[in-house]
Design an enzyme around this catalytic site. Structure first.
Site, short mmCIF file in Angstrom:
data_model
loop_
_atom_site.label_atom_id
_atom_site.label_comp_id
_atom_site.label_asym_id
_atom_site.label_seq_id
_atom_site.Cartn_x
_atom_site.Cartn_y
_atom_site.Cartn_z
CE LYS A 31 -49.48 23.16 -105.34
NZ LYS A 31 -50.10 22.79 -104.04
C1 LIG Z 1 -51.33 22.22 -103.92
C2 LIG Z 1 -51.66 21.57 -102.61
C3 LIG Z 1 -52.74 20.66 -102.48
C4 LIG Z 1 -53.68 20.36 -103.63
O1 LIG Z 1 -53.09 19.62 -104.64
P1 LIG Z 1 -53.79 19.49 -106.09
O2 LIG Z 1 -52.78 18.85 -106.95
O3 LIG Z 1 -54.09 20.91 -106.50
O4 LIG Z 1 -55.03 18.70 -105.92
C5 LIG Z 1 -52.94 20.06 -101.26
N1 LIG Z 1 -52.16 20.34 -100.19
C6 LIG Z 1 -51.13 21.21 -100.27
C7 LIG Z 1 -50.32 21.49 -99.06
C8 LIG Z 1 -50.84 21.86 -101.48
O5 LIG Z 1 -49.81 22.72 -101.54
#
Ligand SMILES: *Cc1c(COP(=O)(O)O)cnc(C)c1O
Length: 481
Positions: A123
């Site tokens: 993120k």
């Molecule tokens: C947010 C997250 C995901 C999922 O991503 P999306 O965009 O919601 O599909 C997968 N792995 C980690 C470590 C995350 O923080």
């Protein structure tokens, strides 16, 4: 470039107008009117930009195709400031790590490292840019924004690390008191910046979300105190994620004739939706493989054509917690494309349809087959036992430690390998964030990057509050100036 709503609202908006907004007025999500198309010459040029000038310049080139209301020199400066070795640990920003056995002629697959930012999860890739874009646009307008959010881990800390010290922005982040891992608590609560407010709610994650909803639904309060959000439906976040599909592709291939596939550990469908956008632009992607955990809303759709939102009782708490979802909030963007960009029908499916029955069924619709044939989607699911097995296998075979979400990706990727098509699995977090499960799998603590030594002992800044909207509102009011 103008943006439309997936639910057919007539308004068209420009990038900076939707930057600070959440949903469109009709409840839909914003998408560009069309995806810019890259022909062979354009792809070759982007490959050259990437190899000679690096990730930040590649980001600028791709963002420029979608943003025409920020002067080019400013946008370039924002990209250069965001994607640095200092923030992401390497000059490559998203280096590929081949998983290749001794003596094998090619890697079994590649991990694309998206989790070397400040909070060790993917993120950061988008949120760091969002922080700089928000600061820029708010200064230009002479406005302020108070970001209110609820987190059970990754999103909240990524938002706080992106917004810390930014002018014009405050963050009020609620989290369930005592329910995040000690590492995650230390990461968030050790931020001492004056514009970051950690609020630990005596309750569960849903209580935090309910508080955020209640505040946002109080339109007077929302307007008066300039409340905004940074959730995964924000188009700027999705757009920032498109860039690393290109960077991964250029690292794994020599020429633009070669196709690759991506496997994406998925929850809200934000990450893999960016892959869909890259593919629609003409990046030679063969398959986009959606990997889910026990919360298999998306796998069910791609297998059966039925999209079924889960109730609280059917939403599992798993050892890949950032994928624990009851519905996938970005999925509407893909379905809009799949059904031929029919806004009225999207509104019917996701609006009235879901509200009334909690599901819709496209299995009888000719378009459903195109999810695989035309759009390249495939899917699979991974469980706690699969996760532990995969972490053990990857460590034994390749000496690489992977986190629980990436393990779900590797497990599902292995079901979709094709000779001659490199498979890239997006590494979405580092193992240290989910130490307990790593210990369960490997019998040892995961490696900890040097800058995180001893963070549990740092001073913490957090307010504990009851699950009471009025108490949270009062806190916001007194900390707004
Ligand atoms: C947010 C997250 C995901 C999922 O991503 P999306 O965009 O919601 O599909 C997968 N792995 C980690 C470590 C995350 O923080």
């Amino acid at each position: 470039m103008l943006y439309l709503s997936t639910r057919g609202h007539a308004d068209r908006k420009r990038f900076c107008e939707i930057l600070l907004e959440g949903l469109a007025p009709d409840g839909g999500l914003y998408l560009p009117e069309q995806y810019p198309q890259l022909d062979a010459a354009a792809l070759t040029r982007l490959r050259q930009v990437w190899s000679s000038q690096g990730y930040a310049s590649l980001a600028f080139e791709i963002l420029s195709l979608y943003i025409d209301d920020i002067p080019a020199a400013d946008l370039k400066a924002l990209c250069d400031k965001t994607y640095t070795r200092a923030v992401f640990g390497t000059d490559e920003i998203v280096p590929l790590k081949p998983l290749q056995a001794a003596g094998a002629s090619a890697p079994e697959l590649y991990l694309e490292a998206l989790s070397n930012g400040p909070t060790l999860a993917f993120k950061d890739m988008a949120m760091q840019l969002l922080g700089n874009l928000f600061e820029y646009e708010l200064a230009r307008r002479g406005e302020e924004l108070n970001i209110l959010g609820a987190t059970s881990g990754d999103t909240g800390s990524a938002a706080e690390y992106a917004m810390r010290g930014k002018k014009g922005v405050r963050v009020f982040m609620t989290s369930p008191n005592g329910r995040m891992s000690p590492f995650q608590q230390a990461q968030m609560f050790s931020l001492l910046d004056a514009n970051i407010h950690n609020i630990a709610i005596d309750g569960v994650f849903d209580d935090c979300q309910d508080i955020v909803k209640a505040v946002s639904n109080d339109l007077d309060f929302k307007r008066r105190y300039k409340i905004g959000t940074v959730n995964s439906i924000n188009w700027a976040r999705l757009l920032a994620q498109v860039v690393y599909y290109f960077a991964g592709y250029f690292q794994a291939t020599q020429t633009n004739e070669q196709k690759v596939s991506f496997t994406v550990p998925s929850g809200n469908f934000g990450n893999v939706c960016a892959g869909h956008v890259a593919r629609m632009m003409g990046l030679p992607i063969d398959r986009l493989v959606v990997a889910t955990n026990e919360n298999d809303v998306l796998d069910e759709f791609f297998r059966t054509g039925v999209y079924r939102v889960r109730g609280t009782a059917d939403t599992h708490e798993t050892s890949s917690p950032s994928m624990d979802i009851s519905k996938a909030s970005n999925f509407e963007r893909f379905v809009f494309d799949l059904i031929g960009r029919d806004g009225a029908r999207t509104k019917q499916l996701f609006g009235e349809g879901l509200a009334r029955t909690g599901h819709f069924d496209l299995s009888g619709d000719a378009c459903f087959a195109q999810a695989a044939t035309r759009y390249g989607f495939a899917s699979g699911k991974s469980t706690h036992a699969n996760r532990l097995d995969t972490i053990r296998q990857v460590f034994a075979q390749y000496g690489a430690m992977i986190d629980t979400h990436t393990a779900d990706g590797v497990k599902v990727a292995r079901e979709h390998l094709k000779v001659g098509v490199p498979m890239l699995v997006l590494e979405t977090a580092l193992p240290i964030k989910f130490a307990a499960t790593l210990v369960e799998a490997l019998g040892r603590e995961p490696n900890r990057p040097a800058q995180f030594e001893g963070i549990e002992a740092l001073p913490k800044r957090v307010q504990v509050m009851p699950a009471d909207v009025s108490v949270v509102k009062a806190y916001i009011v007194t900390h707004c100036d």
